[in-house]
Scaffold this active site. Structure first.
Site, PDB file in Angstrom:
ATOM      1  CG  ASN A 169      -3.820   5.210 -12.605  1.00  0.00           C
ATOM      2  OD1 ASN A 169      -3.410   4.834 -11.522  1.00  0.00           O
ATOM      3  ND2 ASN A 169      -3.010   5.495 -13.608  1.00  0.00           N
TER       4      ASN A 169
ATOM      5  CG  ASP B 141      -3.461  12.829   5.110  1.00  0.00           C
ATOM      6  OD1 ASP B 141      -3.833  12.849   6.288  1.00  0.00           O
ATOM      7  OD2 ASP B 141      -3.819  11.966   4.288  1.00  0.00           O
TER       8      ASP B 141
ATOM      9  CG  HIS C 258     -10.244   3.624   2.634  1.00  0.00           C
ATOM     10  ND1 HIS C 258     -10.848   3.957   3.813  1.00  0.00           N
ATOM     11  CD2 HIS C 258      -8.918   3.648   2.900  1.00  0.00           C
ATOM     12  CE1 HIS C 258      -9.943   4.190   4.744  1.00  0.00           C
ATOM     13  NE2 HIS C 258      -8.759   4.006   4.213  1.00  0.00           N
TER      14      HIS C 258
ATOM     15  CG  HIS D  14      -1.987   1.038   1.198  1.00  0.00           C
ATOM     16  ND1 HIS D  14      -3.102   0.936   0.399  1.00  0.00           N
ATOM     17  CD2 HIS D  14      -2.109   2.206   1.863  1.00  0.00           C
ATOM     18  CE1 HIS D  14      -3.872   2.000   0.581  1.00  0.00           C
ATOM     19  NE2 HIS D  14      -3.298   2.784   1.456  1.00  0.00           N
TER      20      HIS D  14
ATOM     21  CD  GLU E  97      -3.081   3.330   8.396  1.00  0.00           C
ATOM     22  OE1 GLU E  97      -4.214   3.319   7.877  1.00  0.00           O
ATOM     23  OE2 GLU E  97      -2.143   2.616   8.009  1.00  0.00           O
TER      24      GLU E  97
END
Length: 746
Positions: free
Chosen positions: A500, A270, A97, A50, A314
């Site tokens: 994409n 972020d 997600h 990821h 997270e």
């Protein structure tokens, strides 16, 4: 702080963290010693698929990643940045997600929206619109209805609370997504060129601050959770799913945009996937610097959090901010005004290390460059093998299938299919008019957003037909770009760039990696043809459930520019007597069509052919006609074929639905003409006095142009001598399908 006994770090523990033996040996070599528990956790999340893209980056680099409109290269910043003139730029990106939404659909979808919004406003851009691309199993299954319902609620909740309109999207339903839905979220923002903020840390001695929400235990190892297959045990990983608070994010947005205008700001990132571990290492690596962090200063919302948990959490609505030393008070004043945490947690160094301290004790030290994509993170070239199923599916003779006995009934069944049917049940839950810039709302070819204080607009669309990619990965990848471009063209926009989201199964399976590689090659060729570089995006592997892998699903988010608002074009018929013109040629291709799936209950054949240079000429012809002011409506042939395109053009006029009478003479069966999903075909309606104009434009662009019928204010759709049906019946079937299915008990 409670003393927590850390486990002994071994190869076995590293494997439990998703690392392999080769990667374990690399960590030992990089550090010159065995990592402690916190350091192992950092490597595991940063080297997860990821975050590191270790199995995909080699192929992604084959995509066109530069262009004259791009202000930053692909992957260089949190989002892509495209010049639209007048000193303005569009920031945009799409991300997945998927796994969180399979386990906790409301929060999984909501935090997916929140994360992509932060990627936009950390660049200093104000978000102006959001989109999504969703995939679910059949709605006949209660669990799928539940996931669908909760995902849509999660998207609506976060976007509506943020005051960002959700203006476009797409939804497909297929058995392969049962157990592994796809939730891809996209946001676009507007920014002036001179106000772009970078995700960088530099300048030894400068101050590192954490702003926004406190850090909790939610989402720990979310990045590694997104890098494994879903299984029956995945339900136990709810703690890997983040919990969002859009009201806090709204405050964070305004505070961040206020800070972005200050000259003492160095960089912002972020804290998304991998949390503090990711933001510190990526910002440092980009600035060729390091950091010293005091984790005991990090605001936490749960007692006894250890360094491992703090670094890997997270928790949502948090940012890492680097400012010039001496301006700490000014930054705190901004965030205190918005009632947000703003805490000094460290400083920038001129070493390559991220050094971690807690309660005066050093608890970790890791080299930033070795953690990140494009740095020392692993890069793999995986084995490929053509899937065995392709030859069998391609060999099926589609001429052997029987034609429908009743074409009216066939059309109604196809438009009742949830993949085709009206999506108002979804987008009526979204506030798609907030901020008053939505010119073309959801439901058309693409959404159109006005750029305030200019005469310009942006057209945006997400697209990707996974059946095509399953049947022919190269063509499927190319068509995902071509169709998204065609959709923005039908609104009067010139395609300028894409982002994409590539959703595939396990990359260690050679057949799945073949799908991925060929799809990327197809996308690359299409992007080069349309001059739409890839600004960035997301790869989501391991989309598999106990039932098997999903269809390979590349999703393209296309952005197009409309230079003059008078050129904005919608998809529905408007004037009785207008001539209906077909740009392009119907080939009668049924492979992978919704017709085969709905009427004959199978998926087979080859994907439709795609001639990319010809597709580009069709775009050029349509845009030229729109800009000359001769086009009253434009839509393309895609899912469901010509009959569905005409039906939607008839019933979508919000004020006065119009009928149509169409006749096409071809040496093809009626089902091939009506339901074949031929690419590179656009249907337009024009006044009779412009027939010669469209013929000249088509001839100039070397595009076939056929007059196939006329718009009729008679309440019926007639197609050849086989379809003759009232548009009221079409509309009732089209609009009631999904609501009726969702009324079933979940």
């Amino acid at each position: 702080m409670n003393k927590i006994q850390e486990p002994e770090v071994t190869l076995e523990l590293a494997i439990q963290h998703g690392l392999n033996e080769e990667e374990w040996e690399r960590i030992l070599e990089i550090l010159g010693r065995k990592p402690n528990y916190t350091e192992l956790g950092i490597f595991s999340v940063m080297w997860s698929e990821h975050c590191s893209y270790k199995n995909s980056i080699a192929m992604l680099k084959t995509l066109p990643r530069t262009g004259k409109r791009l202000l930053v290269d692909a992957g260089e910043e949190n989002a892509g940045l495209v010049d639209i003139g007048d000193g303005l730029a569009i920031a945009f990106k799409i991300e997945s997600h998927n796994h969180p939404s399979a386990i906790e659909p409301f929060q999984g979808a909501a935090t997916g929206v929140g994360g992509i919004l932060r990627d936009i406003f950390t660049m200093g851009a104000r978000p102006i619109a959001s989109l999504n691309s969703l995939r679910f199993g059949p709605l006949s299954v209660p669990r799928n209805r539940y996931l669908f319902d909760e995902v849509v609620k999660g998207i609506a909740h976060y976007g509506n609370c943020m005051g960002v309109p959700t203006v476009a999207g797409e939804v497909y339903f297929d058995e392969c997504y049962t157990g592994n839905p796809l939730v891809n979220a996209m946001t676009i923002g507007i920014i002036k060129h001179d106000r772009v903020v970078s995700a960088v840390s530099k300048g030894a001695g400068n101050t590192v601050m954490i702003v926004g929400s406190s850090t909790g235990r939610d989402g720990i190892h979310g990045a590694t959770f997104a890098s494994v297959e879903l299984s029956e045990e995945s339900e136990e990983k709810r703690s890997s799913v983040q919990v969002g608070d859009p009201f806090t994010e709204k405050l964070l947005l305004e505070a961040t945009l206020e800070l972005a205008r200050k000259n003492y700001l160095i960089g912002i990132q972020d804290m998304g996937a991998a949390g503090i571990a990711c933001s510190t290492s990526e910002m440092s690596a980009k600035g060729n610097s390091g950091m010293i962090l005091d984790l005991s200063k990090v605001p936490t919302r749960e007692p006894g959090m250890n360094p491992y948990e703090i670094m890997l959490s997270e928790s949502q609505e948090r940012m890492l901010v680097v400012i010039r030393r001496g301006f700490e008070k000014e930054v705190k004043t901004i965030f205190e005004k918005w009632d947000l945490n703003c805490v000094e947690v460290g400083k920038v160094t001129d070493t390559p290390e991220i050094e971690l301290f807690m309660n005066g004790k050093k608890v970790g030290s890791v080299p930033a460059w070795h953690l990140v994509l494009g740095g020392g993170a692993p890069v793999y070239q995986r084995e490929t093998k053509e899937p065995a199923y392709l030859k069998e599916l391609h060999s099926k003779n589609l001429k052997d299938i029987p034609e429908p006995e009743d074409y009216n009934d066939a059309l109604l069944k196809i438009i009742a299919s949830p993949t085709i049917a009206d999506k108002s049940w979804i987008f009526h839950q979204y506030d798609y008019t907030v901020r008053t810039n939505t010119v073309v709302p959801p439901g058309g070819s693409a959404a159109v957003i006005r750029i305030k204080r200019t005469n310009k607009a942006i057209a945006v669309k997400t697209d990707g037909n996974a059946r095509y990619t399953y049947l022919n990965p190269y063509r499927g990848g190319a068509i995902s770009v071509a169709e998204s471009a065609r959709n923005v063209v039908c609104t009067g926009a010139k395609p300028i760039a894409i982002t994409n989201c590539l959703n595939f199964g396990n990359p260690y399976d050679p057949e799945i990696y073949y799908q991925f590689k060929q799809a990327v090659l197809g996308m690359g060729d299409a992007c080069r043809t349309f001059n739409t570089p890839v600004t960035g995006g997301n790869v989501s592997f391991y989309n598999e459930s106990p039932n098997g892998a999903i269809y390979p699903t590349p999703v393209v988010g296309m952005v197009g520019l409309i230079e003059n608002l008078t050129h904005v074009t919608t998809s529905y018929f408007k004037k009785d007597g207008d001539f209906i013109i077909m740009l392009g040629t119907i080939k009668g291709e049924l492979g992978g069509s919704e017709y085969l799936k709905v009427i004959h209950n199978f998926v087979a054949g080859d994907a439709p052919t795609i001639d990319l240079p010809f597709e580009k000429r069709v775009h050029n012809a349509c845009l030229e006609a729109i800009r000359k002011g001769i086009v009253n409506s434009a839509t393309d042939i895609s899912d469901g074929g010509l009959a569905v395109a005409l039906a939607e053009s008839c019933i979508s006029n919000p004020e006065n639905p119009m009928g149509a009478s169409v006749f096409i003479s071809r040496k093809l069966r009626d089902d091939e003409i009506f339901f074949g999903e031929t690419q590179s075909v656009i249907i337009i309606s024009i006044p009779e006095n412009h027939l010669l104009d469209i013929e000249r434009i088509a001839s100039k662009n070397i595009v076939p142009c056929f007059t196939i019928g006329r718009v009729k204010d008679n309440g019926r759709l007639k197609l050849n001598n086989s379809i003759d049906i009232s548009i009221d019946e079409i509309k009732t079937t089209y609009t009631s399908s999904i609501p009726n299915m969702m009324k079933l008990s979940c």
